[in-house]
Design an enzyme around this catalytic site. Sequence first.
Site, PDB file in Angstrom:
ATOM      1  N   SER A 277     -13.073 -15.754  -4.743  1.00  0.00           N
ATOM      2  CA  SER A 277     -12.589 -14.599  -3.973  1.00  0.00           C
ATOM      3  C   SER A 277     -11.252 -14.931  -3.313  1.00  0.00           C
ATOM      4  O   SER A 277     -10.800 -16.075  -3.345  1.00  0.00           O
ATOM      5  CB  SER A 277     -13.610 -14.218  -2.883  1.00  0.00           C
TER       6      SER A 277
ATOM      7  N   SER B 118      -2.304 -23.046   6.642  1.00  0.00           N
ATOM      8  CA  SER B 118      -2.153 -21.903   7.533  1.00  0.00           C
ATOM      9  C   SER B 118      -1.101 -22.249   8.575  1.00  0.00           C
ATOM     10  O   SER B 118      -0.783 -23.422   8.785  1.00  0.00           O
ATOM     11  CB  SER B 118      -3.500 -21.626   8.217  1.00  0.00           C
TER      12      SER B 118
ATOM     13  N   LYS C  27      -6.696 -28.012   9.776  1.00  0.00           N
ATOM     14  CA  LYS C  27      -5.453 -27.815   9.044  1.00  0.00           C
ATOM     15  C   LYS C  27      -4.388 -28.837   9.448  1.00  0.00           C
ATOM     16  O   LYS C  27      -3.609 -29.301   8.610  1.00  0.00           O
ATOM     17  CB  LYS C  27      -4.935 -26.384   9.240  1.00  0.00           C
TER      18      LYS C  27
ATOM     19  N   TYR D 122     -10.370 -24.691  13.323  1.00  0.00           N
ATOM     20  CA  TYR D 122      -9.514 -24.316  12.204  1.00  0.00           C
ATOM     21  C   TYR D 122      -8.174 -25.039  12.301  1.00  0.00           C
ATOM     22  O   TYR D 122      -7.719 -25.659  11.337  1.00  0.00           O
ATOM     23  CB  TYR D 122      -9.313 -22.799  12.199  1.00  0.00           C
TER      24      TYR D 122
END
Length: 269
Positions: free
Chosen positions: A13, A138, A155, A151
């Site tokens: 996805s 990100s 990262k 998160y």
Amino acid sequence: MKDKVIIITGASSGIGLACAREFAQRGAKLALAARSVEKLLEVEQELKSNGTEVISVQTDVSVEEHCKHLVSETLRAFGRIDILVNNAGISMRAAFQDVDLSVLKKLMDVNFWGTVYCTKYALPSLLESKGSVVGVSSIAGFIGLPGRTGYSASKFAMHGFLETIRVENLKKGLHVLIAAPGFTASNVRKAALTADGSNQGETPRKEEKMMSAEEVASHMAKAILKRKRTLILTFVEGKLTVFLSKWLPKLLDKLSYNHMAKEPDSPIK
């Protein structure tokens, strides 16, 4: 990308699926990895119907043996690896003081260790082919995003790992790309974890105003072919943010706080 062998994690996805379709159109041979074998097989059949050579390997990137198996199956099918796209990832949305620490551990297991495991086992073949390692990151890997502690931490860790891999192999022809798409219309936010580890469900952001996964995949393909070091997409939430983090970090702290605090039901007050 004609006849290049490409592994894509998180390929069922979002950006991973868009990359699979984009790279297939460019003539690549694909090894698709994700936890959902049903979704993977649907993608595999779609791409095979268009003439793409593709295999699907059920993979939870947080499990080292799964990543090792993914690489061995790719080599068994195609005999080489030219590009590894570390795309599988999960997000979160909770203030650190409220979040269960198991949520942060899960994010590190998937976002950081998943990248480490896949890169470790694919590296010998990538060095032979003078190929590319891609980390789909990100803006949270460049600045600390409030409400996204796990998160951002995962990262930042991914960035440090990939930048070191790049320097270690400076004279061996390995290409390393860190891609930061910015906010993208995909499933990653719907599956974002909340303070207790449950899925967020509906995203608080307006998806229709975001860059599409297909646009991201197109930009990534071009960046891989040009062997770029870094790909930062979007201006205000991307390039400008990274610029401010270097030159006006105190201002950026305030802007980031205010921006995230305005989200519906924001964990930041």
